[in-house]
Design a protein around this motif. Structure first.
Motif, mmCIF file in Angstrom:
data_model
loop_
_atom_site.group_PDB
_atom_site.id
_atom_site.type_symbol
_atom_site.label_atom_id
_atom_site.label_comp_id
_atom_site.label_asym_id
_atom_site.label_seq_id
_atom_site.Cartn_x
_atom_site.Cartn_y
_atom_site.Cartn_z
ATOM 1 N N ARG A 1 -3.308 -6.445 -3.429
ATOM 2 C CA ARG A 1 -3.360 -6.656 -4.879
ATOM 3 C C ARG A 1 -2.155 -7.470 -5.323
ATOM 4 O O ARG A 1 -1.011 -7.094 -5.107
ATOM 5 C CB ARG A 1 -3.363 -5.298 -5.590
ATOM 6 C CG ARG A 1 -4.207 -5.325 -6.856
ATOM 7 C CD ARG A 1 -4.182 -3.982 -7.550
ATOM 8 N NE ARG A 1 -3.283 -4.033 -8.684
ATOM 9 C CZ ARG A 1 -2.606 -3.007 -9.150
ATOM 10 N NH1 ARG A 1 -2.692 -1.837 -8.589
ATOM 11 N NH2 ARG A 1 -1.831 -3.137 -10.208
ATOM 12 N N SER B 1 -1.139 -4.261 0.029
ATOM 13 C CA SER B 1 -2.446 -3.666 -0.284
ATOM 14 C C SER B 1 -3.458 -4.735 -0.639
ATOM 15 O O SER B 1 -4.622 -4.449 -0.839
ATOM 16 C CB SER B 1 -2.318 -2.715 -1.464
ATOM 17 O OG SER B 1 -2.121 -3.480 -2.647
ATOM 18 N N ALA C 1 0.863 -1.190 0.000
ATOM 19 C CA ALA C 1 0.000 0.000 0.000
ATOM 20 C C ALA C 1 0.896 1.235 0.000
ATOM 21 O O ALA C 1 1.923 1.257 0.683
ATOM 22 C CB ALA C 1 -0.888 -0.012 1.244
#
Ligand SMILES: Nc1ncnc2c1ncn2[C@@H]1O[C@H](COP(=O)(O)OP(=O)(O)OP(=O)(O)O)[C@@H](O)[C@H]1O
Ligand SMILES: [Mg+2]
Length: 321
Positions: free
Chosen positions: A206, A204, A197
């Motif tokens: 992802r 994050s 992040a």
């Protein structure tokens, strides 16, 4: 070896005419890397027939893709780690550019070699330090991982000067050395990448480069030579092999230490890197001699000023990543 001789001579002449700054000083280090001197003795077709044509990737048939149901569950259980990718050192993250094309070309060339003999694990080495082994290994793995649904495992097999984790922006341990020493399990050393992040260093959630898994070097130190000869390395490849389409193993230079030859014995093939304008022909020759007992696939000429156009030996393709 004559092709690599010609390519190294040419790169040296070009480098003399247009000297480059030291690699450390380069802001944009993305020079093309060209595929040279693959051993075509086992090829099904003559060299000319295989290299003069363009190979659009859409038309490329991957002969031995693993069925999705075999690969998915175990791969998806690999623990994500925050990766902070070094964009300037990883050109295949981009969509186009000369270096991107050259890595696609190298990738296509390996698929072509695979059509003639079974190869999945490929070790990358070179004669001496700083010729670009880690750069080629990491970028080749990324290039494979961005291609269709190829699942790729990148292993930092240089347990003395492990640097691949720096390019991926992750932790160097636990890694291969810890596993080979019996101090870590396969699950503990395998990583997948997760976007940190912004500003926090925390994940994050992802996933980045979703088809790429990584095993860092760990700290082998003085024990690296012994560890590289451990039967746990072929066991590791056998255990994780079914999860991946390709396994790329970065390694240490082959002339000063024996680690790379030890690891290479468990791999399906070896590619040697020669650095344009730096590697002398006798060094490349000696590296090939050290690897004589393994399946030497060929040389990659790294850091040339422009992609060479010599005879029929260079495959170019035109597809997307
Ligand atoms: N094609 C290239 N263009 C510009 N710089 C490059 C290229 N290839 C490698 N470099 C740079 O040269 C340096 C050495 O590369 P790399 O670490 O890949 O070499 P190595 O052979 O793995 O070295 P070692 O033997 O120390 O592990 C790095 O700073 C890297 O970013
Ligand atoms: Mg290296």
């Amino acid at each position: 070896m004559s092709r690599i001789y010609e390519a190294l001579q040419k790169a040296e002449m070009e480098r003399e005419q247009s000297p480059l700054p030291a690699p450390e000083a380069m802001e944009q280090p993305m020079l093309p890397s060209a595929v040279v001197d693959f051993d075509d003795s086992a090829a099904a077709e003559p060299v000319e027939g295989r290299f003069t044509r363009l190979v659009p990737e859409e038309a490329f048939v991957e002969s031995d893709d693993l069925p999705a149901e075999k690969a998915v569950p175990a791969f998806d259980t690999i623990t994500p780690h925050p990766w902070n990718l070094s964009a300037t050192k990883l050109p295949p993250l981009l969509d186009r550019g000369p270096a991107v094309e050259q890595f696609r070309s190298l990738r296509s060339r390996l698929y072509e070699v695979r059509a003639t003999r079974p190869i999945k694990s490929v070790l990358i080495s070179s004669g001496l330090p700083q010729e670009g082994k880690s750069f080629i290994s990491t970028n080749l793995a990324i290039s494979f991982a961005r291609h269709r649904n190829s699942r790729v495992l990148l292993i930092d097999g240089d347990m003395r000067r492990y640097t691949v984790h720096e390019m991926l922006g992750t932790t160097p341990s636990p890694g291969l050395a810890d596993y080979l020493a019996g101090k870590a399990t396969v699950e503990e050393i395998l990583q997948r990448g997760e976007m940190p992040a912004a500003g926090t260093g925390l994940p994050s959630g992802r996933i980045v480069l979703g088809n790429l898994a990584f095993i860092p070097g760990g700290n082998g130190g003085d024990k690296a030579a012994d560890l590289s000869g451990s039967p746990r390395f072929p066991e590791l490849l056998a255990a994780v092999g079914p999860m991946f389409d390709w396994i790329i193993v970065d390694s240490s230079p082959v002339i000063p230490v024996s680690d790379a030859v030890n690891l290479a014995r468990s791999c399906d093939g070896v590619m040697l890197v020669a650095r344009g304008g730096v590697t002398k022909y006798p060094t490349a020759q000696r590296a090939a001699t050290e690897m004589r007992s393994v399946n030497l696939l060929g040389f990659v000429l790294n850091a040339v000023l422009k992609a060479p156009h010599v005879g029929h030996y260079y495959g170019y393709d035109s597809g997307t990543a």
